[in-house]
Design a protein around this motif. Structure first.
Motif, mmCIF file in Angstrom:
data_model
loop_
_atom_site.group_PDB
_atom_site.id
_atom_site.type_symbol
_atom_site.label_atom_id
_atom_site.label_comp_id
_atom_site.label_asym_id
_atom_site.label_seq_id
_atom_site.Cartn_x
_atom_site.Cartn_y
_atom_site.Cartn_z
ATOM 1 N N ILE A 8 0.858 -1.188 0.000
ATOM 2 C CA ILE A 8 0.000 0.000 0.000
ATOM 3 C C ILE A 8 0.893 1.238 0.000
ATOM 4 N N SER A 9 0.314 2.372 -0.353
ATOM 5 C CA SER A 9 1.110 3.601 -0.423
ATOM 6 C C SER A 9 1.011 4.438 0.849
ATOM 7 N N ASP A 10 -0.019 4.225 1.672
ATOM 8 C CA ASP A 10 -0.178 4.963 2.926
ATOM 9 C C ASP A 10 0.563 4.258 4.059
ATOM 10 N N ASP A 11 0.603 4.897 5.234
ATOM 11 C CA ASP A 11 1.270 4.308 6.396
ATOM 12 C C ASP A 11 0.437 3.230 7.075
ATOM 13 N N SER A 12 -0.893 3.282 6.889
ATOM 14 C CA SER A 12 -1.768 2.309 7.538
ATOM 15 C C SER A 12 -3.022 2.108 6.698
ATOM 16 N N ILE A 13 -3.766 1.056 7.051
ATOM 17 C CA ILE A 13 -5.025 0.741 6.370
ATOM 18 C C ILE A 13 -5.914 0.036 7.380
ATOM 19 N N ARG A 14 -7.211 0.193 7.244
ATOM 20 C CA ARG A 14 -8.147 -0.505 8.135
ATOM 21 C C ARG A 14 -8.247 -1.972 7.713
ATOM 22 N N LEU A 15 -8.481 -2.824 8.695
ATOM 23 C CA LEU A 15 -8.532 -4.258 8.456
ATOM 24 C C LEU A 15 -9.565 -4.631 7.398
ATOM 25 N N GLY A 16 -10.755 -4.062 7.489
ATOM 26 C CA GLY A 16 -11.795 -4.368 6.506
ATOM 27 C C GLY A 16 -11.353 -4.059 5.085
ATOM 28 N N GLN A 17 -10.687 -2.936 4.901
ATOM 29 C CA GLN A 17 -10.180 -2.554 3.583
ATOM 30 C C GLN A 17 -9.086 -3.512 3.125
ATOM 31 N N PHE A 18 -8.199 -3.883 4.063
ATOM 32 C CA PHE A 18 -7.100 -4.770 3.718
ATOM 33 C C PHE A 18 -7.600 -6.153 3.317
ATOM 34 N N LEU A 19 -8.635 -6.638 3.991
ATOM 35 C CA LEU A 19 -9.187 -7.944 3.632
ATOM 36 C C LEU A 19 -9.644 -7.949 2.174
ATOM 37 N N LYS A 20 -10.273 -6.867 1.731
ATOM 38 C CA LYS A 20 -10.724 -6.766 0.342
ATOM 39 C C LYS A 20 -9.540 -6.597 -0.609
ATOM 40 N N LEU A 21 -8.626 -5.688 -0.289
ATOM 41 C CA LEU A 21 -7.474 -5.404 -1.145
ATOM 42 C C LEU A 21 -6.611 -6.648 -1.359
ATOM 43 N N SER A 22 -6.428 -7.423 -0.313
ATOM 44 C CA SER A 22 -5.564 -8.602 -0.377
ATOM 45 C C SER A 22 -6.237 -9.800 -1.037
ATOM 46 N N GLY A 23 -7.546 -9.721 -1.220
ATOM 47 C CA GLY A 23 -8.271 -10.841 -1.803
ATOM 48 C C GLY A 23 -8.686 -11.887 -0.780
ATOM 49 N N LEU A 24 -8.445 -11.616 0.500
ATOM 50 C CA LEU A 24 -8.870 -12.547 1.538
ATOM 51 C C LEU A 24 -10.387 -12.515 1.706
ATOM 52 N N ALA A 25 -11.012 -11.408 1.303
ATOM 53 C CA ALA A 25 -12.473 -11.277 1.313
ATOM 54 C C ALA A 25 -12.909 -10.779 -0.059
ATOM 55 N N GLU A 26 -14.066 -11.230 -0.513
ATOM 56 C CA GLU A 26 -14.570 -10.842 -1.831
ATOM 57 C C GLU A 26 -15.061 -9.402 -1.864
ATOM 58 N N ASP A 27 -15.673 -8.960 -0.765
ATOM 59 C CA ASP A 27 -16.219 -7.606 -0.694
ATOM 60 C C ASP A 27 -16.418 -7.236 0.779
ATOM 61 N N GLY A 28 -16.989 -6.072 1.018
ATOM 62 C CA GLY A 28 -17.172 -5.602 2.383
ATOM 63 C C GLY A 28 -18.075 -6.492 3.219
ATOM 64 N N GLY A 29 -19.119 -7.016 2.607
ATOM 65 C CA GLY A 29 -20.025 -7.903 3.329
ATOM 66 C C GLY A 29 -19.335 -9.202 3.726
ATOM 67 N N HIS A 30 -18.511 -9.716 2.827
ATOM 68 C CA HIS A 30 -17.768 -10.941 3.122
ATOM 69 C C HIS A 30 -16.758 -10.681 4.234
ATOM 70 N N ALA A 31 -16.091 -9.534 4.193
ATOM 71 C CA ALA A 31 -15.131 -9.168 5.240
ATOM 72 C C ALA A 31 -15.835 -9.113 6.593
ATOM 73 N N VAL A 71 4.308 -1.420 3.398
ATOM 74 C CA VAL A 71 4.179 -0.022 3.015
ATOM 75 C C VAL A 71 5.231 0.273 1.953
ATOM 76 N N ALA A 72 4.784 0.811 0.820
ATOM 77 C CA ALA A 72 5.685 1.103 -0.290
ATOM 78 C C ALA A 72 6.660 2.218 0.093
ATOM 79 N N SER A 73 7.889 2.074 -0.341
ATOM 80 C CA SER A 73 8.894 3.120 -0.121
ATOM 81 C C SER A 73 8.615 4.285 -1.044
ATOM 82 N N PRO A 74 8.794 5.517 -0.558
ATOM 83 C CA PRO A 74 8.573 6.671 -1.430
ATOM 84 C C PRO A 74 9.546 6.639 -2.606
ATOM 85 N N ALA A 75 9.064 7.029 -3.751
ATOM 86 C CA ALA A 75 9.909 6.977 -4.969
ATOM 87 C C ALA A 75 10.929 8.081 -4.998
#
Length: 75
Positions: A8-31, A71-75
């Motif tokens: 990710i490009s930010d310093d942190s992310i919420r768990l629900g968002q990460f579950l979706k982004l990582s593919g561990l959950a299909e969508d918000g309802g699944h998370a 967390v991605a390193s700044p370019a």
């Protein structure tokens, strides 16, 4: 067991968002359902809060699947 890195490009992310982004959950309802069923761990501990802030290096698991926040390193 292999752990997949999810960048990710930010310093942190919420768990629900990460579950979706990582593919561990299909969508918000699944998370939400995974969390309510106590099927999610963060760094080896059970977690039920969708809003939990994850930081660099945190490992989230659902069943046999694991994803590490990087967390991605700044370019």
């Amino acid at each position: 067991m292999r752990i997949r890195n999810v960048e990710i490009s930010d310093d942190s992310i919420r768990l629900g968002q990460f579950l979706k982004l990582s593919g561990l959950a299909e969508d918000g309802g699944h998370a939400r359902a995974l969390l309510e069923a106590d099927e999610v761990t963060v760094n080896g501990r059970g977690e039920t809060r969708r809003g939990r802030q994850l930081r660099n290096g945190d490992v989230v698991a659902v069943g046999d699947e694991k994803a590490r926040l990087v967390v991605a390193s700044p370019a």
